[in-house]
Design a protein around this motif. Structure first.
Motif, PDB file in Angstrom:
ATOM      1  N   LEU A 163       0.820  -1.215   0.000  1.00 19.84           N
ATOM      2  CA  LEU A 163       0.000   0.000   0.000  1.00 19.84           C
ATOM      3  C   LEU A 163       0.855   1.267   0.000  1.00 19.84           C
ATOM      4  O   LEU A 163       0.525   2.242  -0.672  1.00 19.84           O
ATOM      5  CB  LEU A 163      -0.956  -0.002   1.192  1.00 19.84           C
ATOM      6  CG  LEU A 163      -2.088  -1.026   1.111  1.00 19.84           C
ATOM      7  CD1 LEU A 163      -2.785  -1.160   2.463  1.00 19.84           C
ATOM      8  CD2 LEU A 163      -3.075  -0.648   0.019  1.00 19.84           C
ATOM      9  N   ILE A 164       1.940   1.256   0.744  1.00 24.21           N
ATOM     10  CA  ILE A 164       2.832   2.422   0.802  1.00 24.21           C
ATOM     11  C   ILE A 164       3.411   2.699  -0.585  1.00 24.21           C
ATOM     12  O   ILE A 164       3.411   3.833  -1.057  1.00 24.21           O
ATOM     13  CB  ILE A 164       3.953   2.218   1.846  1.00 24.21           C
ATOM     14  CG1 ILE A 164       3.368   2.278   3.258  1.00 24.21           C
ATOM     15  CG2 ILE A 164       5.062   3.254   1.677  1.00 24.21           C
ATOM     16  CD1 ILE A 164       4.317   1.809   4.349  1.00 24.21           C
ATOM     17  N   GLU A 165       3.866   1.642  -1.242  1.00 26.87           N
ATOM     18  CA  GLU A 165       4.471   1.814  -2.563  1.00 26.87           C
ATOM     19  C   GLU A 165       3.424   2.206  -3.611  1.00 26.87           C
ATOM     20  O   GLU A 165       3.628   3.133  -4.388  1.00 26.87           O
ATOM     21  CB  GLU A 165       5.150   0.518  -2.985  1.00 26.87           C
ATOM     22  CG  GLU A 165       5.886   0.633  -4.303  1.00 26.87           C
ATOM     23  CD  GLU A 165       6.600  -0.656  -4.670  1.00 26.87           C
ATOM     24  OE1 GLU A 165       6.713  -0.921  -5.871  1.00 26.87           O
ATOM     25  OE2 GLU A 165       7.030  -1.383  -3.751  1.00 26.87           O
ATOM     26  N   ARG A 166       2.310   1.533  -3.613  1.00 24.44           N
ATOM     27  CA  ARG A 166       1.281   1.759  -4.631  1.00 24.44           C
ATOM     28  C   ARG A 166       0.635   3.136  -4.528  1.00 24.44           C
ATOM     29  O   ARG A 166       0.259   3.735  -5.519  1.00 24.44           O
ATOM     30  CB  ARG A 166       0.209   0.678  -4.514  1.00 24.44           C
ATOM     31  CG  ARG A 166      -0.836   0.713  -5.621  1.00 24.44           C
ATOM     32  CD  ARG A 166      -1.874  -0.367  -5.462  1.00 24.44           C
ATOM     33  NE  ARG A 166      -1.247  -1.684  -5.480  1.00 24.44           N
ATOM     34  CZ  ARG A 166      -1.722  -2.735  -4.815  1.00 24.44           C
ATOM     35  NH1 ARG A 166      -2.813  -2.628  -4.075  1.00 24.44           N
ATOM     36  NH2 ARG A 166      -1.114  -3.897  -4.876  1.00 24.44           N
ATOM     37  N   ASN A 167       0.490   3.643  -3.291  1.00 22.37           N
ATOM     38  CA  ASN A 167      -0.246   4.886  -3.066  1.00 22.37           C
ATOM     39  C   ASN A 167       0.642   6.072  -2.692  1.00 22.37           C
ATOM     40  O   ASN A 167       0.145   7.107  -2.297  1.00 22.37           O
ATOM     41  CB  ASN A 167      -1.310   4.668  -1.985  1.00 22.37           C
ATOM     42  CG  ASN A 167      -2.341   3.652  -2.408  1.00 22.37           C
ATOM     43  OD1 ASN A 167      -3.178   3.918  -3.264  1.00 22.37           O
ATOM     44  ND2 ASN A 167      -2.276   2.454  -1.831  1.00 22.37           N
ATOM     45  N   HIS A 168       1.960   5.902  -2.762  1.00 25.88           N
ATOM     46  CA  HIS A 168       2.905   6.977  -2.438  1.00 25.88           C
ATOM     47  C   HIS A 168       2.632   7.555  -1.046  1.00 25.88           C
ATOM     48  O   HIS A 168       2.521   8.757  -0.853  1.00 25.88           O
ATOM     49  CB  HIS A 168       2.872   8.085  -3.495  1.00 25.88           C
ATOM     50  CG  HIS A 168       3.022   7.556  -4.886  1.00 25.88           C
ATOM     51  ND1 HIS A 168       4.201   7.034  -5.350  1.00 25.88           N
ATOM     52  CD2 HIS A 168       2.126   7.437  -5.896  1.00 25.88           C
ATOM     53  CE1 HIS A 168       4.047   6.619  -6.607  1.00 25.88           C
ATOM     54  NE2 HIS A 168       2.800   6.844  -6.956  1.00 25.88           N
ATOM     55  N   ILE A 169       2.542   6.665  -0.072  1.00 27.97           N
ATOM     56  CA  ILE A 169       2.210   7.028   1.311  1.00 27.97           C
ATOM     57  C   ILE A 169       3.403   7.714   1.981  1.00 27.97           C
ATOM     58  O   ILE A 169       4.540   7.250   1.872  1.00 27.97           O
ATOM     59  CB  ILE A 169       1.811   5.767   2.114  1.00 27.97           C
ATOM     60  CG1 ILE A 169       0.586   5.081   1.495  1.00 27.97           C
ATOM     61  CG2 ILE A 169       1.610   6.087   3.583  1.00 27.97           C
ATOM     62  CD1 ILE A 169      -0.680   5.889   1.517  1.00 27.97           C
TER      63      ILE A 169
END
Length: 104
Positions: A33-39
């Motif tokens: 999720l961090i990588e996919r959504n630029h968290i």
């Protein structure tokens, strides 16, 4: 575990027990999720959590290392006295903010 993404913030709603049984799933899901959504910001919600071992500390530390490189931060919310003590004794309070109920 439940995950919620809002803009560049990921909230991880932790289970009753954060231990080696669920730490690897948490790592994989959060990292995706961090990588996919630029968290840039990760919030660990401890509302349901009664127990956390060193595996849980490892999950928090790993997510901190990732978002720190992006200029982000990690936070803890809804931590009970036991969880606050674990976070303090492990040194996590030096890298993360702990917000009380009325501050959230």
């Amino acid at each position: 575990m439940k995950y919620q993404v809002q803009e560049n913030c990921l909230t991880i709603y932790l289970p009753r027990e954060v231990d080696h049984h669920n730490a690897e799933d948490m790592r994989k899901n959060a990292d995706t999720l961090i990588e996919r959504n630029h968290i840039k910001f990760v919030i660990f919600d401890f509302e349901m959590t009664d127990f956390m071992d060193s595996s849980g500390i490892g999950v928090i530390m790993g997510r901190y290392r990732i978002v720190r490189l992006l200029g982000g931060e990690i936070w803890a919310v809804h931590a009970n006295a036991r969880i606050k003590k674990i976070l303090t004794m492990s040194g996590m309070t030096k890298i993360m903010q702990i917000y009380e109920e009325d501050e959230v």
